[in-house]
Motif scaffolding. Structure first.
Motif, PDB file in Angstrom:
ATOM      1  N   MET A  40       0.794  -1.239   0.000  1.00 44.65           N
ATOM      2  CA  MET A  40       0.000   0.000   0.000  1.00 44.65           C
ATOM      3  C   MET A  40       0.820   1.280   0.000  1.00 44.65           C
ATOM      4  N   THR A  41       1.871   1.300   0.813  1.00 53.54           N
ATOM      5  CA  THR A  41       2.680   2.507   0.901  1.00 53.54           C
ATOM      6  C   THR A  41       3.904   2.427  -0.006  1.00 53.54           C
ATOM      7  N   TYR A  42       3.947   1.410  -0.878  1.00 50.51           N
ATOM      8  CA  TYR A  42       5.098   1.230  -1.774  1.00 50.51           C
ATOM      9  C   TYR A  42       4.622   1.075  -3.223  1.00 50.51           C
ATOM     10  N   LEU A  43       3.534   1.756  -3.553  1.00 49.18           N
ATOM     11  CA  LEU A  43       2.990   1.650  -4.913  1.00 49.18           C
ATOM     12  C   LEU A  43       3.970   2.220  -5.937  1.00 49.18           C
ATOM     13  N   ASP A  44       4.752   3.229  -5.524  1.00 53.63           N
ATOM     14  CA  ASP A  44       5.757   3.789  -6.436  1.00 53.63           C
ATOM     15  C   ASP A  44       6.798   2.733  -6.803  1.00 53.63           C
ATOM     16  N   ILE A  45       7.124   1.896  -5.823  1.00 52.73           N
ATOM     17  CA  ILE A  45       8.136   0.858  -6.071  1.00 52.73           C
ATOM     18  C   ILE A  45       7.561  -0.208  -7.018  1.00 52.73           C
ATOM     19  N   ILE A  46       6.303  -0.576  -6.785  1.00 55.89           N
ATOM     20  CA  ILE A  46       5.655  -1.558  -7.671  1.00 55.89           C
ATOM     21  C   ILE A  46       5.679  -1.031  -9.110  1.00 55.89           C
ATOM     22  N   LEU A  47       5.333   0.230  -9.273  1.00 56.35           N
ATOM     23  CA  LEU A  47       5.316   0.837 -10.607  1.00 56.35           C
ATOM     24  C   LEU A  47       6.718   0.845 -11.235  1.00 56.35           C
ATOM     25  N   ASP A  48       7.706   1.252 -10.448  1.00 55.75           N
ATOM     26  CA  ASP A  48       9.086   1.269 -10.971  1.00 55.75           C
ATOM     27  C   ASP A  48       9.519  -0.114 -11.435  1.00 55.75           C
ATOM     28  N   VAL A  49       9.249  -1.117 -10.602  1.00 53.33           N
ATOM     29  CA  VAL A  49       9.685  -2.474 -10.923  1.00 53.33           C
ATOM     30  C   VAL A  49       8.944  -2.971 -12.165  1.00 53.33           C
ATOM     31  N   ARG A  50       7.633  -2.696 -12.202  1.00 56.94           N
ATOM     32  CA  ARG A  50       6.830  -3.101 -13.367  1.00 56.94           C
ATOM     33  C   ARG A  50       7.402  -2.507 -14.665  1.00 56.94           C
ATOM     34  N   ASN A  51       7.776  -1.214 -14.579  1.00 51.71           N
ATOM     35  CA  ASN A  51       8.275  -0.541 -15.775  1.00 51.71           C
ATOM     36  C   ASN A  51       9.681  -0.975 -16.173  1.00 51.71           C
ATOM     37  N   ALA A  52      10.483  -1.359 -15.194  1.00 46.99           N
ATOM     38  CA  ALA A  52      11.892  -1.634 -15.492  1.00 46.99           C
ATOM     39  C   ALA A  52      12.167  -3.079 -15.909  1.00 46.99           C
ATOM     40  N   PHE A  53      11.276  -4.010 -15.542  1.00 50.96           N
ATOM     41  CA  PHE A  53      11.562  -5.424 -15.815  1.00 50.96           C
ATOM     42  C   PHE A  53      10.363  -6.098 -16.471  1.00 50.96           C
ATOM     43  N   ASP A  54      10.637  -7.237 -17.103  1.00 55.10           N
ATOM     44  CA  ASP A  54       9.563  -7.871 -17.853  1.00 55.10           C
ATOM     45  C   ASP A  54       9.129  -9.204 -17.257  1.00 55.10           C
ATOM     46  N   ILE A  55       9.428  -9.424 -15.976  1.00 53.81           N
ATOM     47  CA  ILE A  55       8.944 -10.669 -15.381  1.00 53.81           C
ATOM     48  C   ILE A  55       7.797 -10.334 -14.416  1.00 53.81           C
ATOM     49  N   PRO A  56       6.990 -11.331 -14.040  1.00 52.79           N
ATOM     50  CA  PRO A  56       5.836 -11.040 -13.181  1.00 52.79           C
ATOM     51  C   PRO A  56       6.244 -10.384 -11.858  1.00 52.79           C
ATOM     52  N   VAL A  57       5.411  -9.444 -11.453  1.00 47.90           N
ATOM     53  CA  VAL A  57       5.651  -8.713 -10.206  1.00 47.90           C
ATOM     54  C   VAL A  57       4.551  -9.079  -9.212  1.00 47.90           C
ATOM     55  N   ALA A  58       4.973  -9.461  -8.021  1.00 54.42           N
ATOM     56  CA  ALA A  58       4.017  -9.722  -6.941  1.00 54.42           C
ATOM     57  C   ALA A  58       4.126  -8.606  -5.919  1.00 54.42           C
ATOM     58  N   ALA A  59       3.039  -8.340  -5.212  1.00 54.14           N
ATOM     59  CA  ALA A  59       3.078  -7.361  -4.139  1.00 54.14           C
ATOM     60  C   ALA A  59       2.443  -7.981  -2.906  1.00 54.14           C
ATOM     61  N   TYR A  60       3.051  -7.753  -1.752  1.00 56.93           N
ATOM     62  CA  TYR A  60       2.530  -8.329  -0.508  1.00 56.93           C
ATOM     63  C   TYR A  60       1.785  -7.263   0.279  1.00 56.93           C
ATOM     64  N   ASN A  61       0.462  -7.398   0.290  1.00 54.05           N
ATOM     65  CA  ASN A  61      -0.426  -6.550   1.088  1.00 54.05           C
ATOM     66  C   ASN A  61      -0.324  -7.104   2.530  1.00 54.05           C
ATOM     67  N   VAL A  62       0.593  -6.547   3.316  1.00 53.07           N
ATOM     68  CA  VAL A  62       1.042  -7.218   4.546  1.00 53.07           C
ATOM     69  C   VAL A  62       0.070  -7.087   5.725  1.00 53.07           C
ATOM     70  N   SER A  63       0.480  -7.753   6.802  1.00 58.93           N
ATOM     71  CA  SER A  63      -0.397  -7.873   7.972  1.00 58.93           C
ATOM     72  C   SER A  63      -0.886  -6.532   8.512  1.00 58.93           C
ATOM     73  N   GLY A  64       0.005  -5.569   8.665  1.00 56.44           N
ATOM     74  CA  GLY A  64      -0.402  -4.282   9.234  1.00 56.44           C
ATOM     75  C   GLY A  64      -1.400  -3.554   8.342  1.00 56.44           C
ATOM     76  N   GLU A  65      -1.269  -3.746   7.050  1.00 58.67           N
ATOM     77  CA  GLU A  65      -2.208  -3.131   6.105  1.00 58.67           C
ATOM     78  C   GLU A  65      -3.596  -3.737   6.286  1.00 58.67           C
ATOM     79  N   TYR A  66      -3.620  -5.029   6.542  1.00 59.06           N
ATOM     80  CA  TYR A  66      -4.871  -5.752   6.792  1.00 59.06           C
ATOM     81  C   TYR A  66      -5.460  -5.327   8.135  1.00 59.06           C
TER      82      TYR A  66
END
Ligand code: PBG
Length: 323
Positions: free
Chosen positions: A250-276
Motif C-alpha cells: 500500500m505505501t510502496y505503490l511507487d516501487i511496484i510501478l518502478d519495478v513493473r516498468n523496469a523489468f519484464d517478469i511477473p511482479v508480486a506485491a505483498y499486502n502485509v499484515s499491518g495493512e490488513y
C-alpha cells in the motif's frame, strides 16, 4: 459557454463505468497466506489479525479446500514450529510443520498451488532471519540453511518457494541447490524489494517471529530508498528469480510501478499484515467501510502494476468478485 469535455458522460451509471474500467481484479490474482502450527485439531485466531488463524495441518487442509473452492489458485505457507533453536533446524526438518502441511494439502487438494515462505525467523530462538554471530546476522552461512530449507519444501511437494530473508545471494544459492536435487522446474518468487517495515507487526504475532534483540534494518531495505529497489530486483533476476515481489504494498505503490516498468517478469506485491489489521481495526471502530476499502486497496495495488497480490483479504475479496 458549456464545456466540450465532460468526463462525467462515461461515469453515468455502472454499466458504462464497467465498460471503461481500466483495472479489474480476479481471484486469480490472489495468493492467500496460511499459518501452519504443530499438533492436531488446533485453530487459534491471531489476535491482531481477525479472521486469520494458526492451524495444525489437518485444519490447514480444510482451509485449503475452502480457499480453492473460492477460485483462489494459490496459498503461501508460514510455519510455527513446536521447538525453536539457534540455527532454526525446524525450517529444514523433513517432518517439520510446513513439510507436513504441504504433503497433507497436496494429498487432499492437489490442484491448489502451494508456495512456501523460505526464511529462518520463524524457526530461530532469536527471531532473526539468519545465523547469529556476535550479535550480527551472518550472510553466507545462512545461505546454506535457506537452500536446505527450500530443497526440503520441494521434496515435500511445494510448487514454488519464496525466500523472504533478504540475505545477499540467496536466490542463486537456492537455485543451485534446487537444480542439483532435481527440482529445476520449481520456480523462485523472491521477496526482492522487502522493506524494514512497521507494517509487519501483526505478522510477527502470527508467526511468533519478533526479533529478540535489535531489528531487521541490517538486512531489510530502508523505506526511504527507491532506486535501491531496482538494484535488489535486478540482482534477484540475475540470480534466477522467476517472480519478484515488492513488500509492503500500500505505501510502496511507487516501487511496484518502478519495478513493473523496469523489468519484464511477473511482479508480486505483498499486502502485509499491518495493512490488513489497520483496515480491520478501522472497521471495528465503525470509522471506515471495510469492504469498499479492501477492494479499493487491492485494485490500487493491481493498478500500480502488480500481477499477483499476496493478501489476507483474498477470501473476502474473492467472495465479492465471484458474486
Ligand atoms: C519472514 C516474513 C515476514 C513477513 C513475511 N515473511 C516478517 C518479517 O520480515 O518480519 C511479513 C508478512 C506480513 O506482515 O504480512 N521474514
Amino acid at each position: 459557454m458549456f464545456p466540450i469535455h465532460r468526463p462525467r458522460r462515461i461515469r453515468k451509471n455502472e454499466i458504462i463505468r464497467k465498460m471503461v474500467r481500466e483495472t479489474s481484479l480476479s481471484p486469480d490474482d490472489f495468493i492467500y497466506p496460511l499459518f501452519v502450527t504443530f499438533g492436531k485439531n488446533t485453530r487459534k485466531e491471531i489476535k491482531s489479525m481477525p479472521g486469520c488463524y494458526q492451524e495444525s495441518a489437518d485444519n490447514i487442509v480444510k482451509h485449503a479446500k475452502e480457499v480453492y473452492s473460492l477460485g483462489i489458485p494459490a496459498v503461501i505457507l508460514f510455519g510455527i514450529p513446536e521447538h525453536k533453536d539457534e540455527t532454526g533446524s525446524g525450517a529444514y526438518d523433513p517432518k517439520g510443520v510446513v513439510q507436513n502441511a504441504i504433503k497433507a494439502i497436496k494429498n487432499k487438494v492437489p490442484e491448489l498451488y502451494v508456495i512456501t515462505d523460505v526464511c529462518m525467523c520463524e524457526y530461530t530462538t532469536h527471531g532473526h532471519c539468519g545465523i547469529i554471530k556476535k550479535g550480527d546476522v551472518m550472510n553466507d552461512p545462512t545461505l546454506n540453511l535457506l537452500a536446505k530449507e527450500a530443497v526440503s519444501h520441494a521434496k515435500a511437494g511445494a510448487d514454488m518457494v519464496a525466500p523472504s530473508d533478504m540475505m545477499d545471494g540467496r536466490v542463486r544459492a537456492i537455485r543451485i541447490a534446487l537444480d542439483s536435487e532435481g527440482f529445476s522446474e520449481v520456480p523462485i518468487m523472491s521477496y526482492a524489494a522487502k522493506y524494514a517495515s512497521a507494517f509487519y507487526g501483526p505478522f510477527r504475532d502470527a508467526a511468533e517471529s519478533t526479533p529478540q534483540f535489535g531489528d531487521r534494518r541490517s538486512y531489510q531495505m530502508d523505506p526511504a530508498n527507491r532506486r535501491e529497489a531496482l538494484k535488489e530486483v535486478r540482482l534477484d533476476i540475475e540470480e534466477g528469480a522467476d517472480i519478484v515481489m515488492v513488500k509492503p504494498a500500500m505505501t510502496y505503490l511507487d516501487i511496484i510501478l518502478d519495478v513493473r516498468n523496469a523489468f519484464d517478469i511477473p511482479v508480486a506485491a505483498y499486502n502485509v499484515s499491518g495493512e490488513y489489521s489497520l483496515i480491520k481495526a478501522g472497521a471495528k471502530l465503525g470509522w471506515i467501510d471495510e469492504k469498499l476499502l479492501m477492494m479499493e486497496v487491492l485494485t490500487s495495488i493491481k493498478r500500480a502494476g502488480a500481477d499477483l497480490i499476496l493478501t489476507y483479504f483474498a477470501k473476502e475479496a474473492a467472495k465479492i468478485l465471484n458474486k
